[in-house]
Scaffold this motif. Structure first.
Motif, short mmCIF file in Angstrom:
data_model
loop_
_atom_site.label_atom_id
_atom_site.label_comp_id
_atom_site.label_asym_id
_atom_site.label_seq_id
_atom_site.Cartn_x
_atom_site.Cartn_y
_atom_site.Cartn_z
N UNK A 23 0.80 -1.29 0.14
CA UNK A 23 -0.06 0.06 0.00
C UNK A 23 0.78 1.39 -0.12
N UNK A 24 0.29 2.39 -0.80
CA UNK A 24 1.31 3.45 -0.88
C UNK A 24 0.86 4.21 0.19
N UNK A 25 1.92 4.73 0.92
CA UNK A 25 1.49 5.78 2.00
C UNK A 25 2.65 7.00 1.91
N UNK A 26 2.40 7.97 1.40
CA UNK A 26 3.37 8.96 1.26
C UNK A 26 4.07 9.29 2.50
N UNK A 27 3.41 9.50 3.74
CA UNK A 27 4.23 9.85 4.90
C UNK A 27 4.96 8.59 5.54
N UNK A 28 4.84 7.48 5.08
CA UNK A 28 5.64 6.45 5.58
C UNK A 28 7.27 6.27 5.04
N UNK A 29 8.19 6.37 6.09
CA UNK A 29 9.59 6.22 5.94
C UNK A 29 9.88 4.78 5.90
N UNK A 30 8.88 3.92 6.14
CA UNK A 30 9.11 2.48 6.41
C UNK A 30 8.87 1.76 5.19
N UNK A 31 9.95 1.09 4.52
CA UNK A 31 9.74 0.38 3.28
C UNK A 31 10.30 -0.86 3.71
N UNK A 32 10.25 -1.50 2.36
CA UNK A 32 10.71 -3.23 2.33
C UNK A 32 11.97 -3.37 2.95
N UNK A 33 13.08 -2.82 3.16
CA UNK A 33 14.09 -2.82 3.52
C UNK A 33 14.11 -2.86 5.17
N UNK A 34 13.51 -1.66 5.52
CA UNK A 34 13.23 -1.52 7.05
C UNK A 34 12.61 -2.69 7.85
N UNK A 35 11.40 -3.45 6.94
CA UNK A 35 10.73 -4.33 7.31
C UNK A 35 11.48 -5.61 7.51
N UNK A 36 12.20 -5.73 6.18
CA UNK A 36 12.99 -7.16 6.54
C UNK A 36 14.12 -6.98 7.66
N UNK A 37 14.74 -5.74 7.72
CA UNK A 37 15.61 -5.84 8.98
C UNK A 37 14.84 -5.97 10.30
N UNK A 38 13.90 -5.17 10.40
CA UNK A 38 12.88 -5.57 11.82
C UNK A 38 12.58 -6.88 11.74
N UNK A 39 12.08 -7.58 10.81
CA UNK A 39 11.63 -9.13 10.68
C UNK A 39 12.81 -9.67 11.43
N UNK A 40 13.97 -9.74 10.89
CA UNK A 40 15.03 -10.40 11.36
C UNK A 40 15.42 -10.34 12.51
N UNK A 41 15.59 -8.87 13.18
CA UNK A 41 15.80 -8.77 14.44
C UNK A 41 14.78 -9.31 15.58
N UNK A 42 13.51 -9.05 15.21
CA UNK A 42 12.40 -9.64 16.18
C UNK A 42 12.72 -11.37 16.09
N UNK A 43 12.73 -12.08 14.90
CA UNK A 43 12.68 -13.29 15.04
C UNK A 43 14.14 -14.00 15.78
N UNK A 44 15.29 -13.06 15.41
CA UNK A 44 16.35 -13.61 16.35
C UNK A 44 16.28 -13.80 17.73
N UNK A 45 15.17 -13.02 18.34
CA UNK A 45 15.08 -13.05 19.88
C UNK A 45 14.24 -14.32 20.21
N UNK A 46 13.44 -14.90 19.10
CA UNK A 46 12.65 -16.00 19.30
C UNK A 46 13.21 -17.53 19.04
N UNK A 47 14.13 -17.34 17.75
CA UNK A 47 14.27 -18.59 17.28
C UNK A 47 15.79 -18.70 17.76
#
Length: 160
Positions: free
Chosen positions: A135-159
């Motif tokens: 979804x296109x949100x002009x106000x968002x600075x949160x893109x695919x790169x940021x999402x995948x980085x956050x996902x990796x960090x969050x998963x590392x705490x549980x796996x």
């Protein structure tokens, strides 16, 4: 003049039609992903959900913390991760869904803590772990790169 208007109308119409066709190509996949999300949510009581909450140490000396819920199937593959980060003024939430260990959907939401008014919301849809629609949100600075980085960090705490 009539011909110029006709030509302009044709050009504009062809561009808008092309954009709608592109969205329709992914509509079936998006509907299937939305159905998978509903199945995961409706069956969540059948699986194990881990929970963690911690304060965040930061240089601004603000009171900040995060919480995360990690839903996994019997094979210990992730099904859903819910992550919230709390600061004095805002809440940032990320929710990620998986099928067969692959990311299928993620949503980033930033809102004011007191009013709960949403500042930014961005949805990401994936097929074979590749982004197919955002979804296109002009106000968002949160893109695919940021999402995948956050996902990796969050998963590392549980796996482990």
């Amino acid at each position: 003049m009539k011909y110029l208007n006709l030509i302009l109308f044709s050009i504009v119409f062809s561009f808008t039609s092309f954009g709608q066709e592109k969205n329709n190509i992914y509509k079936k996949q998006i509907d299937e992903i939305d159905a998978q999300i509903k199945i995961i949510d409706s069956n969540s009581q059948k699986y194990v959900e881990d929970y963690d909450i911690k304060p965040i140490k930061n240089i601004e000396l603000e009171e900040r913390s995060w919480e995360a819920y990690y839903l996994k199937n019997n094979e210990k593959e992730p099904l859903r991760i819910k992550y919230n980060e709390f600061s004095p003024k805002k809440i940032i939430g990320i929710i990620i869904y998986y099928t067969n260990g692959e990311i299928i959907f993620a949503e980033y939401c930033e809102k004011y803590k007191k009013s709960k008014k949403i500042i930014v919301r961005t949805k990401f849809y994936f097929n074979n772990s590749k982004l197919i629609f955002k979804t296109n949100n002009k106000n968002s600075k949160f893109g695919l790169k940021e999402l995948l980085n956050e996902e990796k960090l969050i998963k590392s705490g549980f796996i482990k």
